[in-house]
Every structure is written in structure tokens, then in C-alpha cells.
Write an enzyme that holds these catalytic residues in place. Structure first.
Site, short mmCIF file in Angstrom:
data_model
loop_
_atom_site.label_atom_id
_atom_site.label_comp_id
_atom_site.label_asym_id
_atom_site.label_seq_id
_atom_site.Cartn_x
_atom_site.Cartn_y
_atom_site.Cartn_z
N LYS A 22 0.84 -1.22 0.00
CA LYS A 22 0.00 0.00 0.00
C LYS A 22 0.86 1.25 0.00
CE LYS A 22 -1.68 1.61 4.06
NZ LYS A 22 -1.38 3.01 4.40
N ASN A 23 1.85 1.28 0.90
CA ASN A 23 2.63 2.52 1.06
C ASN A 23 3.61 2.76 -0.07
OD1 ASN A 23 1.17 3.02 3.31
ND2 ASN A 23 2.77 2.49 4.78
N CYS A 116 -5.26 7.95 9.14
CA CYS A 116 -5.34 7.37 10.48
C CYS A 116 -5.05 8.43 11.52
CB CYS A 116 -4.34 6.23 10.62
SG CYS A 116 -4.86 4.71 9.88
N ARG A 121 -0.46 15.24 12.72
CA ARG A 121 0.33 14.86 11.54
C ARG A 121 0.48 16.09 10.65
NH1 ARG A 121 -1.72 9.04 9.40
NH2 ARG A 121 0.29 9.06 8.33
N ASP A 308 4.64 0.85 12.11
CA ASP A 308 3.45 0.20 11.55
C ASP A 308 3.28 -1.24 12.04
OD1 ASP A 308 3.03 2.54 10.22
OD2 ASP A 308 3.66 1.81 8.26
N ARG A 400 -8.57 -0.47 4.48
CA ARG A 400 -7.70 0.53 3.85
C ARG A 400 -6.33 -0.05 3.51
NH1 ARG A 400 -6.60 4.97 7.39
NH2 ARG A 400 -5.24 5.37 5.65
C1 EPZ Z 1 4.16 7.12 6.35
O1 EPZ Z 1 3.33 8.15 6.86
C2 EPZ Z 1 3.28 5.91 6.20
N1 EPZ Z 1 2.19 6.19 5.28
C3 EPZ Z 1 2.73 5.49 7.56
O2 EPZ Z 1 2.01 4.30 7.35
C4 EPZ Z 1 3.91 5.22 8.49
O3 EPZ Z 1 3.41 4.95 9.78
C5 EPZ Z 1 4.83 6.44 8.55
O4 EPZ Z 1 5.24 6.83 7.21
C6 EPZ Z 1 6.09 6.22 9.38
O5 EPZ Z 1 6.80 5.12 8.89
C7 EPZ Z 1 2.38 6.05 3.97
O6 EPZ Z 1 3.46 5.74 3.50
C8 EPZ Z 1 1.22 6.27 3.11
P1 EPZ Z 1 6.07 10.60 8.37
P2 EPZ Z 1 3.83 9.67 6.86
O7 EPZ Z 1 5.95 11.83 7.57
O8 EPZ Z 1 4.57 9.92 5.60
C9 EPZ Z 1 6.00 14.03 11.75
C10 EPZ Z 1 0.30 2.72 7.86
O9 EPZ Z 1 -0.19 2.14 8.86
N2 EPZ Z 1 5.93 15.02 10.65
O10 EPZ Z 1 7.34 9.82 8.27
O11 EPZ Z 1 2.67 10.50 7.18
C11 EPZ Z 1 4.69 13.24 11.88
O12 EPZ Z 1 3.74 13.95 12.59
C12 EPZ Z 1 0.80 4.10 8.01
O13 EPZ Z 1 0.36 2.20 6.74
C13 EPZ Z 1 5.98 16.37 10.97
O14 EPZ Z 1 6.07 16.75 12.13
O15 EPZ Z 1 4.84 9.64 8.09
C14 EPZ Z 1 5.16 11.99 12.56
O16 EPZ Z 1 5.24 12.19 13.93
C15 EPZ Z 1 0.04 5.04 8.79
N3 EPZ Z 1 5.90 17.28 9.94
C16 EPZ Z 1 6.58 11.77 12.00
O17 EPZ Z 1 6.97 13.04 11.46
C17 EPZ Z 1 5.80 16.90 8.64
O18 EPZ Z 1 5.74 17.78 7.76
C18 EPZ Z 1 6.69 10.70 10.91
O19 EPZ Z 1 5.77 10.98 9.87
C19 EPZ Z 1 5.76 15.53 8.34
C20 EPZ Z 1 5.82 14.59 9.36
#
Ligand code: EPZ
Length: 419
Positions: A22-23, A116, A121, A308, A400
Site C-alpha cells: 500500500k505505502n 489514520c 500529523r 506500523d 484501507r
Molecule cells: C508514512 O506516513 C506511512 N504512510 C505510515 O504508514 C507510516 O506509519 C509512517 O510513514 C512512518 O513510517 C504512507 O506511506 C502512506 P512521516 P507519513 O511523515 O509519511 C511528523 C500505515 O499504517 N511530521 O514519516 O505520514 C509526523 O507527525 C501508516 O500504513 C511532521 O512533524 O509519516 C510523525 O510524527 C500510517 N511534519 C513523524 O513526522 C511533517 O511535515 C513521521 O511521519 C511531516 C511529518
């Protein structure tokens, strides 16, 4: 609203062919906006998030059709640069379209994405990077407009304060057709980012260093279409391994990404399960009682233990002998599944970032609600190991991310039905 009815206590035995990731599929579908031509994506998982991505593509003027596990996307005639609010709300990955649309049309209007609920986020890192690449950004009542005044984004040297997966992907998407070179320091190293980069390279993009913390992208004028097979889903793999560990039995995962799943399997192995790998297969066997994991399990960006897979591993450890401790370092609110596990008899204490799991001899069935995608999957893992019957509500969360979830479990002998 549909439910899963799960009756536990049956060992799981058999083989499973893993779904496409998915990701990986979602950012690759967004990347198709950059391509002036047709792309054929194989192993595209049949998931509600993928259907949402297809709707976004269609409303931008791309022609996207999904059938038999393939997505055919023709972005020759892209005419739109706006993502409607209701489509933004359907999933977090809608934000990936921002970099791709900007790269293709020089402007993009969207709103804050849904997805989610794992705590705040924000998208501040995405926006700061795009602004460094030349975007003018305005926010009118929650509708955000990014515009490249010269039509094309320009390369930049960027350094992320945290290796965000989404921000790294968005920057790459905006940079592949930018003018000049973009360097991303402290980039995320998740395997799905590498998969997106492999796809983009098949379309003519020039990207180096993906999978490492410094990625260099040299902008090209145009991308061309290609055929591409999406990588297998390492988190779905981790979920089915966790299920077999919790319920007992033997599983052969076919079409698995072995090295990419290792941060999970090396921890799962400490529970006493036998895990063997060969090429693209992972074999797991659980015979006797499970043991707690001695070292604190810290979720970290790849190649650390994946956030995850935290919930599904927790659902295994609730019936292990001894005490295990998790530390969730990626999201502020990723323990929402613990209430359901406690309702099923688990002994879990959450203290800020930490969750302490004291293993109990057995769980019992209960009426629970899926809280998010992986939390919902964890409830299914626990339910398959529990005595009696569990009803899991709000299973749209599970749909999802897991293709034909109940069919996969039934094929292993698990008792689950949708109603
Ligand atoms: C990706 O989400 C994945 N989703 C998530 O998969 C996964 O949990 C996550 O990466 C971490 O591995 C997809 O790939 C579609 P991040 P993403 O930006 O990109 C903070 C699942 O179950 N942050 O690495 O949203 C954020 O709040 C899921 O399949 C900021 O502060 O994750 C978080 O605490 C859900 N500002 C941390 O960074 C920003 O601009 C990591 O988020 C961006 C992120």
C-alpha cells in the site's frame, strides 16, 4: 457498518502470497501524474486507499482504471491542479499528489489530508521544502495553494529535521522534473521510497542515493510511461507472521521482501518462534509458549523497528511469558488499540511513549472497535489467539490496508467472517 467475527483457538497453517505494498502503490500512483504517457502498475493492491488515489487521478484528468490487480494510468491529458476537499480527507497519502501535481503543472490547490488518527500529523516539512524549491504558498480558510511563479520548480539543497517518509517522497516528486539538482539530507530510508524511486527511474528520472540518508535528484524535462511491478507489502507480511505467532501454527510467506522485513522478524524471533528465510520466502513456526522480548522495542525510522508493526507485535506479546516494553517514537498517539486488547484480557500499562506488557496465560473474546488500520489488524491477531468469539467493528480501517483480509486468514484455517 461491517464487522469481522473471529473465533480464536485454531492454529494457522499454510502458504500466503503477499499483496503489493500500500505505502508503495500510493506514492507511485501519485508519481504517475508526472508522466506524459501511460503506465501499467502490476501488483497494485485492491484497497480502499488505492480506490481513493484512483479517484484523485481521474479528477485531475488522468485516466485511471483498476482491474485484476493492475492499475492502468494515462496522464497524457492532465488538466487539473486542484484536489477536492472530500478526496483529501479520505487518506493521508492524498498529500503525495501535491509534489507530483506541482512538478507537472506548476501549481496545486489542496487542503489538509485525512488518514489514520495517530496524533498530530502536520505537513510543515513538506511545505517548507516546496517553498525552498520556489513555491509561493497561500492558505485561504484551509485551502492551500502552492504555485511556482516561473512554472517550473527549481532544485534546492534541503535538510529535514526528521526523516519523514511523506516529506521525502513529496520532495522527490517535485524535484524529478525541476530545473537543476536537489539534494535531500536526513532523508527517510524506507523501502517504499526506494520502490517509488525505482519506478521513477524506469520513467526516465535521475535519482541517486535512495535508501541512504542523502538523496540527489537531477531534474529532467519529461518522464515517459513504463510497466512496473509494485513491491510486496512488508507490513501485511509482518501482520500475517504475527497472527501465526499468536495463534500457533506454521506459515510460509511467498513473495516476501526478506531484508526489508528483518527489523520486524529479528524481534519476533526473540519470542521463541522459529523463523527461516530463503530468497523471497519467510517461514515461521510456533510450537511452544511465547517468550517476552527482553530489550525495549523502540519504533524508529527504517531500518529501525517499524511503527506500523508495533500494534501487531503487541498483540503477540500480550500472551507471552514475562514482561515486554514498547517505546513509540514516531507518532504521539499510536497506542489506541490497547484498550481493546485490555478488554480481551491483556495486561498493558501505557505511560507516555512507553507501553508495558505483562504477559497473561490467555485472552478471551470481546466486542471491540478498530481504532485505526494497524490497530484494527492487531485486534484480529489477538482475536485469533483468544478463547471464544470477538466482534471487531469499524473494519473500514482494516480495508484501507489489507487486501482480502478474511480470505487470507480463512485460507490458513483461521475462523473469521465479515457481516
Ligand atoms: C508514512 O506516513 C506511512 N504512510 C505510515 O504508514 C507510516 O506509519 C509512517 O510513514 C512512518 O513510517 C504512507 O506511506 C502512506 P512521516 P507519513 O511523515 O509519511 C511528523 C500505515 O499504517 N511530521 O514519516 O505520514 C509526523 O507527525 C501508516 O500504513 C511532521 O512533524 O509519516 C510523525 O510524527 C500510517 N511534519 C513523524 O513526522 C511533517 O511535515 C513521521 O511521519 C511531516 C511529518
Amino acid at each position: 457498518m461491517q464487522n469481522f467475527i473471529v473465533t480464536g483457538g485454531t492454529r494457522l497453517c499454510g502458504e500466503l502470497e503477499l499483496q503489493g505494498s500500500k505505502n508503495s502503490a500510493l506514492p507511485i500512483m501519485a508519481a504517475c501524474v508526472l508522466v506524459s504517457g501511460k503506465c501499467l502498475l502490476k501488483s497494485c493492491p485492491r484497497l480502499t486507499d488505492v480506490y481513493s488515489a484512483a479517484r484523485i487521478l481521474n479528477c485531475l484528468g488522468c485516466k485511471c482504471s483498476l482491474s485484476g490487480g493492475c492499475a492502468e494510468i494515462d496522464s497524457t491529458g492532465v488538466y487539473g491542479s486542484e484536489i477536492p476537499e472530500e478526496l483529501m480527507r479520505e487518506m493521508r497519502s492524498s498529500i503525495m499528489f501535491m509534489g507530483a501535481i506541482l512538478g507537472r503543472t506548476g501549481e496545486c490547490t489542496f487542503s489538509i489530508p485525512g488518514g489514520c488518527e495517530l496524533g498530530p500529523r502536520p505537513i510543515d516539512m513538506h511545505l517548507a521544502a516546496l517553498s525552498k524549491m520556489g513555491a509561493e504558498i497561500t492558505d485561504t480558510g484551509g485551502r492551500i495553494c502552492c504555485r511556482m511563479p516561473k512554472g517550473r520548480s527549481k532544485g534546492a539543497r534541503l535538510s529535514l529535521s526528521f526523516p519523514s517518509v511523506g516529506a521525502t517522497e513529496n520532495i522527490i516528486l517535485c524535484a524529478v522534473t525541476a530545473e537543476g539538482e536537489t539534494v535531500i539530507n536526513n532523508a527517510a530510508r524506507e523501502p517504499e521510497i526506494c520502490d517509488m524511486c525505482r519506478f521513477l527511474r524506469s520513467c526516465g528520472a535521475k535519482i541517486k542515493g535512495d535508501g541512504e540518508s542523502c538523496i540527489v535528484i537531477e531534474g529532467v524535462e519529461k518522464l515517459h510511461g513504463c510497466e512496473y511491478r509494485i513491491m510486496p507489502d512488508r507490513i501485511a507480511g509482518a501482520t500475517y507472521l504475527a497472527m501465526t505467532a499468536a495463534a500457533g501454527g506454521e506459515l510460509i510467506l511467498k513473495n516476501a521482501c526478506v531484508p526489508e522485513t528483518e527489523p520486524f522478524t529479528t524481534v519476533l524471533e526473540q519470542t521463541g518462534c522459529g523463523i527461516y528465510t530463503a530468497e523471497n520466502r519467510i517461514y515461521l513456526r510456533r510450537g511452544g509458549r511465547l517468550k517476552a522480548v527482553k530489550d525495549r522495542i523502540r519504533t524508529m525510522p527504517h531500518p529501525g523497528f517499524p511503527t506500523d508493526a508495533q500494534a501487531v507485535l503487541m498483540a503477540v506479546l500480550v500472551t507471552a511469558d514475562g514482561t515486554s516494553v514498547f517505546e513509540e517514537n514516531i507518532f504521539d498517539c499510536r497506542y489506541r488499540h490497547t484498550d481493546a486488547l485490555i478488554k480481551m484480557g491483556a495486561d498493558i500499562q501505557v505511560m507516555g511513549k512507553a507501553a508495558v506488557i505483562r504477559g497473561v496465560p490467555r485472552l478471551h473474546g470481546a466486542d471491540v472497535e478498530a481504532t485505526d488500520l494497524r490497530g484494527g489488524a492487531a485486534m484480529a491477531v489477538a482475536a485469533l489467539a483468544a478463547e471464544g468469539t470477538t466482534r471487531i467493528g469499524s473494519i473500514s480501517h482494516i480495508d484501507r490496508g489489507y487486501e482480502r483480509f478474511e480470505e487470507a486468514i480463512t485460507s490458513l484455517g483461521g475462523k473469521i467472517r465479515r457481516e
